[in-house]
Design a protein around this motif. Structure first.
Motif, PDB file in Angstrom:
ATOM      1  N   THR A 112      46.887  51.424  44.580  1.00 20.26           N
ATOM      2  CA  THR A 112      47.332  51.759  43.235  1.00 20.26           C
ATOM      3  C   THR A 112      46.139  52.253  42.418  1.00 20.26           C
ATOM      4  OG1 THR A 112      48.499  50.946  41.264  1.00 20.26           O
ATOM      5  CG2 THR A 112      46.999  49.406  42.340  1.00 20.26           C
ATOM      6  N   TYR A 113      46.396  53.127  41.464  1.00 23.25           N
ATOM      7  CA  TYR A 113      45.365  53.645  40.573  1.00 23.25           C
ATOM      8  C   TYR A 113      45.562  53.020  39.198  1.00 23.25           C
ATOM      9  CZ  TYR A 113      44.027  57.170  44.018  1.00 23.25           C
ATOM     10  OH  TYR A 113      43.577  57.795  45.152  1.00 23.25           O
ATOM     11  N   ARG A 115      44.080  52.545  35.208  1.00 19.00           N
ATOM     12  CA  ARG A 115      43.197  53.088  34.183  1.00 19.00           C
ATOM     13  C   ARG A 115      42.370  51.937  33.593  1.00 19.00           C
ATOM     14  NH1 ARG A 115      46.730  54.566  30.972  1.00 19.00           N
ATOM     15  NH2 ARG A 115      46.357  53.096  29.278  1.00 19.00           N
ATOM     16  N   THR A 116      41.236  51.702  34.199  1.00 19.36           N
ATOM     17  CA  THR A 116      40.354  50.609  33.790  1.00 19.36           C
ATOM     18  C   THR A 116      38.978  50.860  34.400  1.00 19.36           C
ATOM     19  OG1 THR A 116      40.151  48.182  33.657  1.00 19.36           O
ATOM     20  CG2 THR A 116      40.929  49.104  35.741  1.00 19.36           C
ATOM     21  N   THR A 117      38.107  49.876  34.341  1.00 23.11           N
ATOM     22  CA  THR A 117      36.778  49.991  34.947  1.00 23.11           C
ATOM     23  C   THR A 117      36.680  49.009  36.115  1.00 23.11           C
ATOM     24  OG1 THR A 117      35.808  48.265  33.543  1.00 23.11           O
ATOM     25  CG2 THR A 117      35.806  50.545  32.705  1.00 23.11           C
ATOM     26  N   PRO A 118      35.768  49.249  37.062  1.00 21.12           N
ATOM     27  CA  PRO A 118      35.592  48.291  38.157  1.00 21.12           C
ATOM     28  C   PRO A 118      35.255  46.885  37.658  1.00 21.12           C
ATOM     29  CG  PRO A 118      34.500  50.359  38.696  1.00 21.12           C
ATOM     30  CD  PRO A 118      34.936  50.458  37.252  1.00 21.12           C
ATOM     31  N   GLU A 119      34.489  46.805  36.571  1.00 18.86           N
ATOM     32  CA  GLU A 119      34.094  45.496  36.041  1.00 18.86           C
ATOM     33  C   GLU A 119      35.298  44.727  35.507  1.00 18.86           C
ATOM     34  OE1 GLU A 119      30.716  48.222  36.238  1.00 18.86           O
ATOM     35  OE2 GLU A 119      32.690  48.394  35.266  1.00 18.86           O
ATOM     36  N   ARG A 120      36.150  45.414  34.752  1.00 18.63           N
ATOM     37  CA  ARG A 120      37.330  44.742  34.209  1.00 18.63           C
ATOM     38  C   ARG A 120      38.310  44.365  35.312  1.00 18.63           C
ATOM     39  NH1 ARG A 120      40.713  47.447  30.399  1.00 18.63           N
ATOM     40  NH2 ARG A 120      41.510  45.365  29.994  1.00 18.63           N
ATOM     41  N   PRO A 214      35.875  53.634  41.865  1.00 20.32           N
ATOM     42  CA  PRO A 214      36.101  54.390  40.629  1.00 20.32           C
ATOM     43  C   PRO A 214      36.497  55.827  40.927  1.00 20.32           C
ATOM     44  CG  PRO A 214      33.749  54.054  41.002  1.00 20.32           C
ATOM     45  CD  PRO A 214      34.460  53.253  42.051  1.00 20.32           C
ATOM     46  N   VAL A 215      37.505  56.315  40.207  1.00 19.81           N
ATOM     47  CA  VAL A 215      37.962  57.700  40.342  1.00 19.81           C
ATOM     48  C   VAL A 215      38.190  58.230  38.929  1.00 19.81           C
ATOM     49  CG1 VAL A 215      39.691  59.251  41.311  1.00 19.81           C
ATOM     50  CG2 VAL A 215      39.097  57.154  42.537  1.00 19.81           C
ATOM     51  N   GLY A 216      37.201  58.899  38.372  1.00 17.88           N
ATOM     52  CA  GLY A 216      37.304  59.377  36.997  1.00 17.88           C
ATOM     53  C   GLY A 216      37.425  58.206  36.040  1.00 17.88           C
TER      54      GLY A 216
END
Length: 257
Positions: A112-113, A115-120, A214-216
């Motif tokens: 799944t994609y 909309r967030t950051t790897p850290e979150r 991360p992707v964009g």
């Protein structure tokens, strides 16, 4: 959703999805062997399917394996197949078969994609407070390789020395042996039943991994659950529960922005 329909419009790409539904986790060579297409053509079609998130890939040693990704297919089913007569959507007819007749696999892969950051995302998976809110369960652990963990769900706490963190690379990869199928699980999942829980408890302990890329402005989260009996009870349980949990995780993180 437009790129998903464009990807599905080609019968060769639908045949590739059918092939992966019959035998998930195939290499390019294996896919070429089952279809009357040149290797270069298969590669191009796979690239389109991967761009539409209908196919996800994992590297195993020197091999690149391809997996059918159910998330966008389920979204199409919810919006279109259930709303209209499937005979009016011939391009989705074989896709409906995929949904209604899942292949028996020894490995469950779901992408799944978000909309967030790897850290979150890492925090949402590993912090018990966030995980309970987003996915309905928490994992309490020191998050060190080899450390044990406690699985917490609806007030039930599952401890076992074989519940172990296998890999812990913050913001990139997490892997652990799956929780124990204790009789107490019937308290929170009465629909499953004592017999199914007992059957699952007798099967080999499986393993879960999360890969974070991360992707964009999004993060691609790939869940791989493997090591179970391909015809056993565990696969039936997790193939339903993980998509529900990850869909909730995606919604929670994106709505929190």
């Amino acid at each position: 959703m437009d790129e998903i329909f464009r990807a599905l419009a080609d019968p060769n790409r639908r045949r590739l999805l059918d092939s992966l539904n019959d035998n998930d986790g195939q290499s390019l060579r294996e896919l070429c062997g089952g279809l009357s297409m040149a290797r270069q053509s298969v590669s191009k079609h796979l690239a389109v399917l991967e761009a539409a998130n209908l196919v996800t890939t994992l590297r195993k040693g020197r091999q690149k394996l391809h997996y059918l990704n159910a998330e966008p297919i389920n979204a199409i089913a919810d919006r279109w197949i259930d709303r209209y007569d499937a005979t009016r959507v011939p391009a989705l007819a074989d896709l409906k078969t995929v949904l209604e007749n899942p292949a028996v696999l020894s490995e469950f892969v779901y992408t799944t994609y978000i909309r967030t950051t790897p850290e979150r995302l890492w925090q949402a998976i590993t912090n018990p407070t966030f995980s309970l809110g987003y996915m309905g369960h928490a994992i309490e652990s020191e998050w060190q390789k080899g450390s044990t963990y406690t699985w917490v769900e609806e007030g039930l706490r599952l401890d076992d020395p074989e519940q172990v963190i296998v890999e812990s690379d913050p913001y990139q990869r997490l892997a652990f042996t799956f929780h124990t199928f204790a009789p107490e699980l019937d308290q929170i999942s009465p629909e499953v039943g004592d017999e199914a829980i007992g059957t699952a408890a007798a099967e080999p302990r499986s393993r879960v991994s999360f890969d974070i890329d991360p992707v964009g402005d999004h993060v691609r989260l790939t869940l791989t659950h493997d090591g179970f009996d391909p015809a056993g009870a565990v696969r039936d349980m997790i193939s339903y529960s993980w998509p529900v949990k990850l869909s909730s995780l995606k919604s929670g993180l994106e709505q929190a922005d």
